[in-house]
Design a protein around this motif. Structure first.
Motif, mmCIF file in Angstrom:
data_model
loop_
_atom_site.group_PDB
_atom_site.id
_atom_site.type_symbol
_atom_site.label_atom_id
_atom_site.label_comp_id
_atom_site.label_asym_id
_atom_site.label_seq_id
_atom_site.Cartn_x
_atom_site.Cartn_y
_atom_site.Cartn_z
ATOM 1 N N TYR A 54 -31.008 15.909 11.923
ATOM 2 C CA TYR A 54 -29.805 15.704 11.239
ATOM 3 C C TYR A 54 -29.874 14.961 9.689
ATOM 4 C CZ TYR A 54 -24.746 14.655 10.558
ATOM 5 O OH TYR A 54 -23.417 14.310 9.886
ATOM 6 N N GLU A 94 -15.476 21.076 12.614
ATOM 7 C CA GLU A 94 -15.344 20.095 13.752
ATOM 8 C C GLU A 94 -14.906 18.781 13.468
ATOM 9 O OE1 GLU A 94 -15.742 19.211 16.981
ATOM 10 O OE2 GLU A 94 -17.500 20.683 17.115
ATOM 11 N N ALA A 102 -22.446 18.592 16.676
ATOM 12 C CA ALA A 102 -22.624 19.829 16.523
ATOM 13 C C ALA A 102 -23.817 20.465 15.511
ATOM 14 C CB ALA A 102 -21.159 20.497 15.790
ATOM 15 N N VAL A 103 -23.981 19.866 14.391
ATOM 16 C CA VAL A 103 -25.157 20.190 13.642
ATOM 17 C C VAL A 103 -26.540 20.037 14.408
ATOM 18 C CG1 VAL A 103 -26.598 19.610 11.739
ATOM 19 C CG2 VAL A 103 -24.326 19.549 11.565
ATOM 20 N N TRP A 105 -26.879 20.334 17.559
ATOM 21 C CA TRP A 105 -27.130 21.422 18.675
ATOM 22 C C TRP A 105 -27.464 22.775 17.762
ATOM 23 C CZ3 TRP A 105 -24.338 26.206 18.263
ATOM 24 C CH2 TRP A 105 -24.408 26.887 19.803
ATOM 25 N N GLY A 106 -27.011 23.038 16.801
ATOM 26 C CA GLY A 106 -27.570 24.257 15.905
ATOM 27 C C GLY A 106 -28.844 23.935 15.581
ATOM 28 N N ALA A 109 -31.269 25.031 18.393
ATOM 29 C CA ALA A 109 -31.761 26.298 18.487
ATOM 30 C C ALA A 109 -32.490 26.724 17.402
ATOM 31 C CB ALA A 109 -30.288 26.983 18.532
ATOM 32 N N GLY A 110 -32.378 26.300 16.077
ATOM 33 C CA GLY A 110 -32.900 26.802 15.083
ATOM 34 C C GLY A 110 -34.463 26.160 15.101
ATOM 35 N N THR A 115 -35.853 30.983 20.447
ATOM 36 C CA THR A 115 -34.528 31.074 20.490
ATOM 37 C C THR A 115 -34.314 31.939 18.899
ATOM 38 O OG1 THR A 115 -33.632 28.993 21.400
ATOM 39 C CG2 THR A 115 -32.197 30.002 19.937
#
Length: 116
Positions: A54, A94, A102-103, A105-106, A109-110, A115
């Motif tokens: 983050y 959000e 939220a970031v 979480w993204g 995945a990245g 993924t």
């Protein structure tokens, strides 16, 4: 009008350094800052050791837009503005206190080659 700071009339759209209110002009200028700072942002991310976090996300935002938006690179929750904001009728951002989660979480995945 997207106005999380609540001072569009006195400080312009999103408190930009020039106090610009015209959205077409603003989009043009934002795009120019994005393009001119993109290589620096890529270089910054390339130098990150380990997963992108983050704090890196915020720094990229500052690199891209900090010359135009003095608050760029700061978390909306820490700024204490616009807890629930949207853009137009179809976009709801959000809640500010959940933005970091939220970031992250993204980014989780990245940061995962399986993924991506």
């Amino acid at each position: 009008m997207f106005d999380p700071f609540g001072d569009y009339e006195t400080r312009g759209y999103l408190r930009n350094v020039d106090g610009i209110k015209d959205l077409d002009e603003l989009k043009y200028i934002e795009h120019g800052f994005f393009e001119s700072n993109l290589e620096t942002a890529f270089a910054y991310l390339h130098a990150v050791k380990g997963p992108i976090a983050y704090v890196h996300f915020l720094e990229v935002h500052r690199i891209l837009f900090g010359e135009f938006y003095p608050w760029a690179g700061q978390d909306r929750d820490s700024l204490g503005v616009g807890r629930l904001v949207g853009k137009g009728q179809r976009i709801q951002f959000e809640a500010s206190e959940l933005c970091q989660r939220a970031v992250e979480w993204g980014l989780s995945a990245g940061n995962n080659p399986k993924t991506m």
